[in-house]
Design a protein around this motif. Sequence first.
Motif, mmCIF file in Angstrom:
data_model
loop_
_atom_site.group_PDB
_atom_site.id
_atom_site.type_symbol
_atom_site.label_atom_id
_atom_site.label_comp_id
_atom_site.label_asym_id
_atom_site.label_seq_id
_atom_site.Cartn_x
_atom_site.Cartn_y
_atom_site.Cartn_z
ATOM 1 N N THR A 111 1.045 -0.840 -0.110
ATOM 2 C CA THR A 111 0.118 -0.420 -0.367
ATOM 3 C C THR A 111 1.026 1.346 -0.044
ATOM 4 O OG1 THR A 111 0.193 0.137 2.750
ATOM 5 C CG2 THR A 111 -1.461 -1.165 1.193
ATOM 6 N N ASP A 112 -0.138 2.778 -0.336
ATOM 7 C CA ASP A 112 1.240 3.493 -0.329
ATOM 8 C C ASP A 112 1.918 3.856 1.241
ATOM 9 O OD1 ASP A 112 0.317 3.992 -3.006
ATOM 10 O OD2 ASP A 112 -0.894 5.774 -2.417
ATOM 11 N N GLU A 113 0.981 3.622 1.923
ATOM 12 C CA GLU A 113 0.850 4.253 2.708
ATOM 13 C C GLU A 113 2.166 3.408 4.133
ATOM 14 O OE1 GLU A 113 -1.786 3.366 2.564
ATOM 15 O OE2 GLU A 113 -3.613 5.412 3.026
ATOM 16 N N ALA A 114 1.842 1.779 3.520
ATOM 17 C CA ALA A 114 3.020 1.065 3.765
ATOM 18 C C ALA A 114 4.878 1.709 3.242
ATOM 19 C CB ALA A 114 2.593 -0.151 3.576
ATOM 20 N N ARG A 115 4.300 1.916 2.097
ATOM 21 C CA ARG A 115 5.916 2.052 1.371
ATOM 22 C C ARG A 115 6.616 3.627 1.628
ATOM 23 N NH1 ARG A 115 7.540 1.280 -3.707
ATOM 24 N NH2 ARG A 115 7.750 3.443 -4.149
ATOM 25 N N SER A 116 5.768 4.434 1.521
ATOM 26 C CA SER A 116 6.206 5.715 2.883
ATOM 27 C C SER A 116 6.646 5.599 3.776
ATOM 28 C CB SER A 116 5.079 6.906 2.880
ATOM 29 O OG SER A 116 4.892 7.844 3.458
ATOM 30 N N ARG A 117 6.291 4.507 4.707
ATOM 31 C CA ARG A 117 6.717 4.554 5.837
ATOM 32 C C ARG A 117 7.859 3.271 6.249
ATOM 33 N NH1 ARG A 117 7.186 6.320 10.962
ATOM 34 N NH2 ARG A 117 6.759 4.960 12.949
ATOM 35 N N ALA A 118 7.908 2.869 5.233
ATOM 36 C CA ALA A 118 9.026 1.766 5.248
ATOM 37 C C ALA A 118 10.493 2.416 4.848
ATOM 38 C CB ALA A 118 8.660 0.776 3.771
ATOM 39 N N ASP A 119 10.158 3.894 3.711
ATOM 40 C CA ASP A 119 11.621 4.386 3.089
ATOM 41 C C ASP A 119 11.937 5.249 4.611
ATOM 42 O OD1 ASP A 119 10.528 3.698 0.609
ATOM 43 O OD2 ASP A 119 9.432 5.449 -0.197
ATOM 44 N N GLY A 120 10.592 5.739 4.835
ATOM 45 C CA GLY A 120 11.045 6.269 6.829
ATOM 46 C C GLY A 120 11.981 5.851 7.531
ATOM 47 N N LEU A 121 11.807 4.148 7.506
ATOM 48 C CA LEU A 121 11.988 4.126 8.513
ATOM 49 C C LEU A 121 13.564 3.074 7.865
ATOM 50 C CD1 LEU A 121 8.890 2.008 10.492
ATOM 51 C CD2 LEU A 121 10.309 3.674 11.127
ATOM 52 N N ALA A 143 11.796 -14.137 -9.408
ATOM 53 C CA ALA A 143 12.498 -12.907 -9.059
ATOM 54 C C ALA A 143 12.300 -11.914 -8.516
ATOM 55 C CB ALA A 143 12.294 -12.411 -10.968
ATOM 56 N N PRO A 144 12.715 -11.734 -6.882
ATOM 57 C CA PRO A 144 12.845 -10.537 -6.441
ATOM 58 C C PRO A 144 13.254 -9.280 -7.374
ATOM 59 C CG PRO A 144 13.876 -12.274 -4.919
ATOM 60 C CD PRO A 144 13.649 -12.203 -6.399
ATOM 61 N N GLN A 145 12.010 -7.979 -6.930
ATOM 62 C CA GLN A 145 12.564 -7.074 -7.333
ATOM 63 C C GLN A 145 12.212 -5.723 -6.611
ATOM 64 O OE1 GLN A 145 13.558 -6.187 -10.307
ATOM 65 N NE2 GLN A 145 13.155 -8.721 -10.562
ATOM 66 N N PRO A 146 13.808 -5.084 -6.384
ATOM 67 C CA PRO A 146 13.034 -3.889 -5.319
ATOM 68 C C PRO A 146 12.565 -2.848 -5.751
ATOM 69 C CG PRO A 146 16.244 -3.534 -6.384
ATOM 70 C CD PRO A 146 15.021 -5.357 -7.174
ATOM 71 N N VAL A 147 12.248 -2.177 -4.521
ATOM 72 C CA VAL A 147 11.195 -1.399 -4.935
ATOM 73 C C VAL A 147 10.611 0.190 -4.597
ATOM 74 C CG1 VAL A 147 9.478 -3.015 -6.043
ATOM 75 C CG2 VAL A 147 8.490 -1.775 -3.711
ATOM 76 N N ASN A 148 11.995 0.108 -2.858
ATOM 77 C CA ASN A 148 12.391 1.255 -2.782
ATOM 78 C C ASN A 148 13.592 1.799 -2.401
ATOM 79 O OD1 ASN A 148 12.651 -0.416 -0.093
ATOM 80 N ND2 ASN A 148 11.940 0.649 1.306
ATOM 81 N N GLY A 149 14.230 2.898 -2.368
ATOM 82 C CA GLY A 149 15.596 2.867 -1.965
ATOM 83 C C GLY A 149 16.304 1.951 -1.011
ATOM 84 N N PRO A 150 15.881 1.587 -0.279
ATOM 85 C CA PRO A 150 17.340 0.870 0.785
ATOM 86 C C PRO A 150 17.212 -0.644 -0.133
ATOM 87 C CG PRO A 150 15.058 2.140 2.092
ATOM 88 C CD PRO A 150 14.076 2.547 0.783
ATOM 89 N N ALA A 151 15.656 -1.108 -0.554
ATOM 90 C CA ALA A 151 16.429 -2.233 -1.400
ATOM 91 C C ALA A 151 17.272 -1.859 -2.442
ATOM 92 C CB ALA A 151 14.515 -2.793 -1.749
ATOM 93 N N ASP A 152 17.276 -0.888 -2.823
ATOM 94 C CA ASP A 152 18.294 -0.444 -3.915
ATOM 95 C C ASP A 152 19.539 -0.793 -3.522
ATOM 96 O OD1 ASP A 152 16.002 -0.735 -6.189
ATOM 97 O OD2 ASP A 152 15.874 1.500 -6.080
ATOM 98 N N GLU A 153 19.764 0.426 -2.504
ATOM 99 C CA GLU A 153 20.692 0.219 -1.508
ATOM 100 C C GLU A 153 21.504 -1.447 -1.045
ATOM 101 O OE1 GLU A 153 23.011 2.625 1.854
ATOM 102 O OE2 GLU A 153 20.604 3.175 1.749
ATOM 103 N N LEU A 154 20.698 -2.070 -0.933
ATOM 104 C CA LEU A 154 20.974 -3.262 -0.101
ATOM 105 C C LEU A 154 21.167 -3.961 -0.861
ATOM 106 C CD1 LEU A 154 21.254 -4.950 1.975
ATOM 107 C CD2 LEU A 154 18.954 -6.197 1.540
ATOM 108 N N VAL A 155 20.891 -4.216 -2.623
ATOM 109 C CA VAL A 155 21.802 -4.827 -4.133
ATOM 110 C C VAL A 155 22.718 -4.446 -4.210
ATOM 111 C CG1 VAL A 155 20.335 -5.610 -6.359
ATOM 112 C CG2 VAL A 155 18.982 -5.569 -4.582
ATOM 113 N N SER A 156 22.974 -3.276 -4.803
ATOM 114 C CA SER A 156 23.635 -2.865 -4.429
ATOM 115 C C SER A 156 24.974 -3.045 -3.681
ATOM 116 C CB SER A 156 23.961 -1.420 -5.175
ATOM 117 O OG SER A 156 22.834 -0.430 -5.905
ATOM 118 N N VAL A 157 24.972 -2.826 -2.285
ATOM 119 C CA VAL A 157 26.078 -2.277 -1.493
ATOM 120 C C VAL A 157 26.236 -4.008 -1.000
ATOM 121 C CG1 VAL A 157 26.801 -1.703 0.783
ATOM 122 C CG2 VAL A 157 26.333 -0.010 -1.469
ATOM 123 N N GLY A 158 25.165 -4.589 -0.918
ATOM 124 C CA GLY A 158 25.534 -6.280 0.342
ATOM 125 C C GLY A 158 25.187 -5.571 1.306
ATOM 126 N N PRO A 159 24.757 -6.691 2.682
ATOM 127 C CA PRO A 159 24.736 -6.423 3.728
ATOM 128 C C PRO A 159 25.861 -5.671 4.484
ATOM 129 C CG PRO A 159 25.182 -9.250 3.388
ATOM 130 C CD PRO A 159 25.222 -8.399 2.295
#
Length: 238
Positions: free
Chosen positions: A200-210, A222-238
């Motif tokens: 939901t839009d509310e879930a995405r917004s809250r996830a971005d803030g947290l 095939a998992p797809q990143p859908v927000n900035g923190p996910a993109d960063e995790l894919v690019s940088v790793g743990p």
Amino acid sequence: MESVPVRCPVCHRDHAYITPVYPCPCGSPTAPPLMRGAPPTVITHRTWNDDWVGVRCHSCGRRDQWPHPELCCPCGAVLRIPVRPVATRGTAPPSTAAGPSHIPLPRTAAHPRPSFRPLVIRTARDAVNTAALYLRWLGFSDVVQPETRTDSRIDLRAAGLIAQVDATTRPTALRDVECLWLNALNTSVSGALFSLAGYTDEARSRADGLAIPLFVLDLTGAPQPVNGPADELVSVGP
């Protein structure tokens, strides 16, 4: 590979969608035939019957069921791409097989990791297994599934991470994001969410803030990143 222009009906962003290609049991590459010019539909409620489509191999005539092509728009909408119906051919051999267990993920850019080899998702357990494979691919060690799912709704644990996998047919809600964040905070680890139906839009917004990474699972696994923190995790790793 066939490519068609797709405009998201939610945010009106334009995409160039490339048809996923699967190996037929005969060995020939097979792809769902897309309908050019037909608008996509937003997936707000999943049913397993709608998530599969009949595809005929042009080489051997075999007809199999493959995951219906989908596109995860950065706005959070999950779009179903229209497919041309399979023409009836009386000589085509029937088949009830749902396809091979492993489908290669098309490469879209150079990446230091080897190609992720997803599992076709048919059940909720498949979704959890796919998320576990993906986390290992990202570099998390000792990914394990708890024997029973407790009230915390944690499906996967790894060194420094807990993850929740939402395999329901409704978009993941704000409450799921906040509950995961609290569980991660209480155990001093990070959290990640995987969803089959998007957010939901509310879930995405809250996830971005947290800073909670959000991933969408399509039925090809095939998992797809859908927000900035996910993109960063894919690019940088743990």
